[in-house]
Design an enzyme around this catalytic site. Structure first.
Site, PDB file in Angstrom:
ATOM      1  N   PRO A 146       0.800  -1.235   0.000  1.00 55.77           N
ATOM      2  CG  PRO A 146       0.155  -0.846   2.213  1.00 55.77           C
ATOM      3  CD  PRO A 146       0.912  -1.821   1.346  1.00 55.77           C
ATOM      4  CD  GLU A 147       5.074  -0.356  -0.005  1.00 57.23           C
ATOM      5  OE1 GLU A 147       5.981  -1.124   0.326  1.00 57.23           O
ATOM      6  OE2 GLU A 147       4.017  -0.751  -0.567  1.00 57.23           O
ATOM      7  CG  LEU A 148       2.279   3.882  -5.344  1.00 58.46           C
ATOM      8  CD1 LEU A 148       1.677   3.420  -6.663  1.00 58.46           C
ATOM      9  CD2 LEU A 148       3.179   5.080  -5.573  1.00 58.46           C
ATOM     10  CG  HIS A 150       1.230   5.597   3.408  1.00 62.26           C
ATOM     11  ND1 HIS A 150       0.414   6.115   4.400  1.00 62.26           N
ATOM     12  CD2 HIS A 150       0.972   4.260   3.365  1.00 62.26           C
ATOM     13  CE1 HIS A 150      -0.284   5.130   4.938  1.00 62.26           C
ATOM     14  NE2 HIS A 150       0.030   4.004   4.334  1.00 62.26           N
TER      15      HIS A 150
END
Length: 256
Positions: free
Chosen positions: A149-151, A153
């Site tokens: 889910p990095e994108l 953030h």
């Protein structure tokens, strides 16, 4: 469980010992990420402690296999975002050091001769997802939530992208990194990301079962098999067969 510091270097500081638990179950070493209040998020101390502990396990002739797991209700929530306030372009040395440490850890388990199985329950996201599939085998709980889910953030999953692409087809891999969609345990198993799915409270025991089977094998043979397995994955067919021929001759000396 009785926690020991077996295998940790003498100069390991108290903070490192707190964030990573080390226990020997006979010839199997169990490494437990121990920041349960943070879902075992990887700060620098934990990242460094885990890398050091993996090296120690590899160097210890009494350790035949490793189980990697997480304390509490989740395996690993990825990078600890609270550290990002200090990892800025104004601190280039710290940024580069952390990137190098993370990159090394993400590939370290597959570069070891000693086999590693991950015992994963709950969240395994970002760098935690990379660790889960970076082991040679993975046992997942039915409560698994796996993804990148990095994108969401505004972070690029740069250091976990290589491992993900090598495990999945490009379309699904791009979907995961670009949308942040999380896979369930059954989906992860269907796509070959985990070997088995069990009840959450059984993941460690199931992983120990796998590790104990490895531990019963002649260590030189399993080290050679693991090394060859990852080498041939990146070689053209003819070169891979030549590498296999070399090991085929070498293994004659492994028989007891």
């Amino acid at each position: 469980m009785t926690v020991t510091t077996s295998g940790q270097p003498a100069d390991t500081d108290e903070a490192a010992a707190d964030v990573l638990l080390v226990e020997d179950r006979g010839p199997v070493r169990v490494l437990t990420l121990n920041r349960p209040d943070k879902l075992n998020a990887l700060n620098t101390a934990l990242t460094r402690a885990l890398s050091t502990a993996l090296t120690a396990a590899e160097d210890d002739g009494e350790v035949r296999a490793v189980v990697l797991t997480g304390a509490g209700r989740g395996f690993c929530a990825g990078a600890d975002l609270s550290e990002f306030s200090t990892l800025t372009p104004d601190e280039p040395d710290a940024v580069l050091e952390r990137a190098a440490l993370t990159a090394r850890l993400q590939t370290q388990m597959q570069r070891m001769g000693t086999p590693v199985v991950s015992a994963v329950r709950g969240a395994a996201v970002g760098g935690g997802a990379g660790l889960a599939i970076g082991a040679d085998m993975a046992i997942a709980g039915t409560d698994l939530k796996f993804g990148y889910p990095e994108l969401r953030h505004s972070i690029v999953p740069a250091l976990v992208m290589t491992g993900l692409q090598r495990h999945l087809g490009r379309k699904l891999a791009f979907e995961l990194i670009s949308t942040g969609r999380l896979l369930s345990a059954s989906e992860a198993a269907a796509h070959g990301l985990v070997n088995r799915v069990v009840e959450p409270d059984q993941v460690v025991e199931a992983a120990l079962g796998t590790a104990e089977r490895w531990a019963a094998v002649e260590p030189r043979a399993i080290h050679a098999a693991k090394d060859l397995f990852y080498r041939v994955a990146d070689l053209p067919t003819e070169a891979a067969m030549r590498a296999g021929q070399d090991v085929n001759a070498l293994m004659r000396g492994f028989r007891r």
